[in-house]
Scaffold this motif. Structure first.
Motif, PDB file in Angstrom:
ATOM      1  N   THR A   1      20.652  -8.087 -13.873  1.00 27.40           N
ATOM      2  CA  THR A   1      20.339  -7.649 -15.054  1.00 27.40           C
ATOM      3  C   THR A   1      19.253  -8.397 -15.788  1.00 27.40           C
ATOM      4  O   THR A   1      19.015  -9.521 -15.275  1.00 27.40           O
ATOM      5  CB  THR A   1      21.396  -7.876 -16.146  1.00 27.40           C
ATOM      6  OG1 THR A   1      21.364  -7.686 -17.377  1.00 27.40           O
ATOM      7  CG2 THR A   1      21.887  -9.394 -15.985  1.00 27.40           C
TER       8      THR A   1
ATOM      9  N   ASP B   1      20.152 -11.352 -20.792  1.00 28.63           N
ATOM     10  CA  ASP B   1      20.288 -12.681 -20.580  1.00 28.63           C
ATOM     11  C   ASP B   1      21.023 -13.403 -21.501  1.00 28.63           C
ATOM     12  O   ASP B   1      21.297 -14.799 -21.680  1.00 28.63           O
ATOM     13  CB  ASP B   1      18.831 -13.457 -20.189  1.00 28.63           C
ATOM     14  CG  ASP B   1      19.127 -14.860 -19.617  1.00 28.63           C
ATOM     15  OD1 ASP B   1      20.307 -14.928 -18.973  1.00 28.63           O
ATOM     16  OD2 ASP B   1      18.490 -15.623 -19.575  1.00 28.63           O
TER      17      ASP B   1
ATOM     18  N   SER C   1      26.208 -10.092 -23.190  1.00 26.48           N
ATOM     19  CA  SER C   1      26.028  -9.253 -22.079  1.00 26.48           C
ATOM     20  C   SER C   1      26.783  -9.798 -21.086  1.00 26.48           C
ATOM     21  O   SER C   1      27.507  -9.168 -20.051  1.00 26.48           O
ATOM     22  CB  SER C   1      24.743  -9.081 -21.644  1.00 26.48           C
ATOM     23  OG  SER C   1      23.893  -8.531 -22.971  1.00 26.48           O
ATOM     24  N   ARG C   2      26.655 -11.246 -20.462  1.00 31.85           N
ATOM     25  CA  ARG C   2      27.366 -11.763 -19.644  1.00 31.85           C
ATOM     26  C   ARG C   2      28.829 -11.591 -19.587  1.00 31.85           C
ATOM     27  O   ARG C   2      29.602 -11.405 -18.829  1.00 31.85           O
ATOM     28  CB  ARG C   2      26.892 -13.196 -19.487  1.00 31.85           C
ATOM     29  CG  ARG C   2      25.506 -13.266 -18.749  1.00 31.85           C
ATOM     30  CD  ARG C   2      24.885 -14.688 -18.563  1.00 31.85           C
ATOM     31  NE  ARG C   2      23.794 -14.934 -18.111  1.00 31.85           N
ATOM     32  CZ  ARG C   2      23.734 -15.080 -16.698  1.00 31.85           C
ATOM     33  NH1 ARG C   2      24.824 -15.068 -15.802  1.00 31.85           N
ATOM     34  NH2 ARG C   2      22.376 -15.089 -16.004  1.00 31.85           N
TER      35      ARG C   2
ATOM     36  N   ASP D   1      29.593 -12.406 -10.151  1.00 30.20           N
ATOM     37  CA  ASP D   1      28.319 -13.239 -10.424  1.00 30.20           C
ATOM     38  C   ASP D   1      27.095 -12.638 -11.032  1.00 30.20           C
ATOM     39  O   ASP D   1      27.472 -11.434 -10.974  1.00 30.20           O
ATOM     40  CB  ASP D   1      27.987 -13.894  -9.074  1.00 30.20           C
ATOM     41  CG  ASP D   1      27.112 -15.084  -9.234  1.00 30.20           C
ATOM     42  OD1 ASP D   1      26.956 -15.577 -10.307  1.00 30.20           O
ATOM     43  OD2 ASP D   1      26.744 -15.651  -8.210  1.00 30.20           O
ATOM     44  N   PHE D   2      26.286 -13.105 -11.659  1.00 29.16           N
ATOM     45  CA  PHE D   2      25.069 -12.510 -12.219  1.00 29.16           C
ATOM     46  C   PHE D   2      23.997 -13.146 -11.881  1.00 29.16           C
ATOM     47  O   PHE D   2      24.030 -14.377 -11.167  1.00 29.16           O
ATOM     48  CB  PHE D   2      25.178 -12.926 -13.926  1.00 29.16           C
ATOM     49  CG  PHE D   2      26.419 -12.116 -14.583  1.00 29.16           C
ATOM     50  CD1 PHE D   2      26.227 -10.843 -15.304  1.00 29.16           C
ATOM     51  CD2 PHE D   2      27.482 -12.728 -14.515  1.00 29.16           C
ATOM     52  CE1 PHE D   2      27.369 -10.187 -15.527  1.00 29.16           C
ATOM     53  CE2 PHE D   2      28.499 -12.184 -15.416  1.00 29.16           C
ATOM     54  CZ  PHE D   2      28.257 -11.129 -15.817  1.00 29.16           C
TER      55      PHE D   2
ATOM     56  N   SER E   1      19.562 -12.782 -13.014  1.00 29.74           N
ATOM     57  CA  SER E   1      18.729 -12.403 -14.053  1.00 29.74           C
ATOM     58  C   SER E   1      17.534 -11.835 -13.454  1.00 29.74           C
ATOM     59  O   SER E   1      16.967 -12.545 -12.453  1.00 29.74           O
ATOM     60  CB  SER E   1      18.502 -13.526 -15.257  1.00 29.74           C
ATOM     61  OG  SER E   1      19.745 -13.761 -15.694  1.00 29.74           O
TER      62      SER E   1
END
Length: 490
Positions: free
Chosen positions: A84, A87, A91-92, A102-103, A105
């Protein structure tokens, strides 16, 4: 081991190309989706090991895709790594609530992406292995028959809890390394040993060899043993299935006593015979059902367990530079491959699925081509006038009679050519199996069969007669053998 599959869900072509280039060095199988709907379709079809999911997409966004995956029972365990450009904490948090694992950026660091992907894939596959192992252990504990694997010296390499229970042992480990022959009661090891020795030369296997096993308290009990050889191994292994026949023998003995009493009294003899025939048919139907269920369990459960084991052995092989460990892992993979093939073959021999799905002709074509390939003999199948499928009982009887006749022709008759014919004659099926083998003195063998020996011929005759048909066998030494049966279609 198959490649780990990664589904990349990204609507920007340039980003897809970058992700493909970054992950190319790790030899993953990469699949791509450009929108949410396409991602759900591909995920349902492939069940990937990881989904790299973009959040900002036209139509269905990444949050909604994630929520739908988590609501689908078959897809819910798949790890999701969200990519994504957003940040912020909100949003997370929304991604976590949707079910993301998991994410990362955008723009992302390539080394970090590769490291996270490798870690998630490895943990996911380890989780699958643990689940598969637990299912395998539950299946092994539930199997009612003893399963044992013997090495070239006849020593036990594997045994399941059912066999330990039959022998009244508290631990399966007490069987490992033992010579299987010491488990047999005195006087019952000769035939079993001969069958196992023949099996090392002849891959067709053996069925229903009767013997007596010794328990830990020195008591004995009757069993029937089936055997099969694994076709390709670094060392030869023999699989035996051991079935306790105590109840079956007691049941048949009770039927014999009942019939004797009826004959002695001179009353209801015909009714007793009819009842015995009904029970015999029930026994045959139960046997076919058990074979079908055991074949399905072998293929679906144990086959999947071994497939998962193979995947993890290959992962271990890529993670070591030790030449000795790599060599041992290669041997393990060879054993797993051969075991998967043997289980698949054993499942088909127990109950070929095409007999139920596609009918008698497909099953006979498969069985005979397989036996011809194994033995080098020429086997010809001709079906005439069977435009419509017979009833399931008739198909099963015809297939089992042919199976027994062909097995006898190859194993005992050493035949080079076998002709099988099935034709429709009015309301009956005419079955013929003609071979050019060694033949035998028919009256002598049939007399032995009448006294209770020769289970194969008795089984063929019983299957035909229980359906209202008749059976005959003609043979001359040096000329060959002809097996014939007439079975009503209804």
């Amino acid at each position: 081991m198959t490649q780990a599959c990664i589904l990349i869900v990204e609507d920007e072509p340039l980003v897809r190309e970058v992700l493909a280039a970054v992950l190319a060095d790790d030899a993953y199988r990469l699949e791509f989706a450009t929108c949410g709907e396409e991602a759900l379709t591909i995920a349902t079809e492939l069940r990937p090991d990881l989904i790299l999911l973009d959040i900002m997409m036209p139509g269905m966004n990444g949050y909604e895709v994630c929520r739908r995956i988590r609501l689908a029972p078959d897809l819910a365990p798949i790890p999701i790594l969200m990519l994504t450009a957003l940040d912020d904490a909100a949003s997370r948090l929304e991604g976590i609530n949707a079910g993301a694992d998991d994410f990362l950026s955008k723009p992302f660091d390539r080394a970090e992406l590769c490291a996270r992907v490798r870690t998630i894939v490895r943990l996911n596959r380890y989780r699958k292995l643990i689940e598969e192992k637990e299912r395998f252990l539950r299946l092994a504990e539930m199997l009612p028959h003893g399963i044992v694997l013997l090495d070239a010296d006849g020593r036990i390499r594997f045994a399941n809890p059912a066999l330990a229970g039959l022998l009244r042992l508290s631990r399966v480990e007490d069987l490992l390394g033992q010579d299987f022959m010491v488990l047999l009661a005195p006087g019952h090891d000769g035939l079993v040993k001969a069958c196992i020795d023949d099996l090392r030369e002849d891959a067709t296997g053996f069925r229903d060899v009767e013997a007596m096993l010794k328990r830990s308290d020195d008591s004995s009990f009757p069993v029937a043993i089936d055997g099969v050889r694994y076709p390709a191994m670094s060392e030869p292994l023999i699989q035996l299935v051991v079935r306790d026949t105590t109840e079956q023998r007691e049941y048949l003995a009770a039927l014999e006593r009942e019939a004797y009493q009826q004959r002695s009294a001179g009353a209801a003899y015909l009714a007793t015979v009819q009842r015995m025939e009904g029970r015999s048919r029930q026994l045959l139907e139960t046997q076919e059902f058990e074979r079908r269920m055991l074949a399905r369990e072998l293929h679906d459960e144990i086959g999947q367990q071994l497939g998962a084991l193979k995947l993890h052995l290959r992962v271990l092989g890529r993670g070591t530079d030790n030449a000795q460990q790599v060599s041992r892992l290669a041997e393990c993979l060879e054993i797993v491959d051969a075991t998967i093939g043997a289980i698949r073959n054993r499942a088909l021999e127990l109950r070929p699925s095409m007999l139920d799905d596609f009918g008698l002709q497909a099953a006979l074509d498969w069985y005979c081509s397989r036996q011809a390939e194994r033995s080098g003999a020429s086997i010809e199948v001709v079906l005439d006038g069977l435009e419509e499928r017979p009833l399931p009982d008739v198909e099963t009887a015809c297939f089992r009679i042919v199976q027994e006749a062909v097995n006898n022709a190859l194993r005992h008759g050493e035949s080079h050519h076998i002709e099988i014919g099935l034709s429709s004659l009015g309301q009956q099926i005419a079955l013929r199996v003609q071979d050019d083998g060694r033949g035998f003195i028919a009256p002598s063998v049939l007399a032995t069969t009448a006294r209770g020996a020769g289970f194969g011929i008795s089984s063929m005759r019983e299957r035909a007669e229980l359906l209202g048909g008749n059976f005959s066998i003609t043979s001359t030494p040096g000329v060959g053998t002809l097996v014939e049966a007439m079975i009503p279609l209804s």
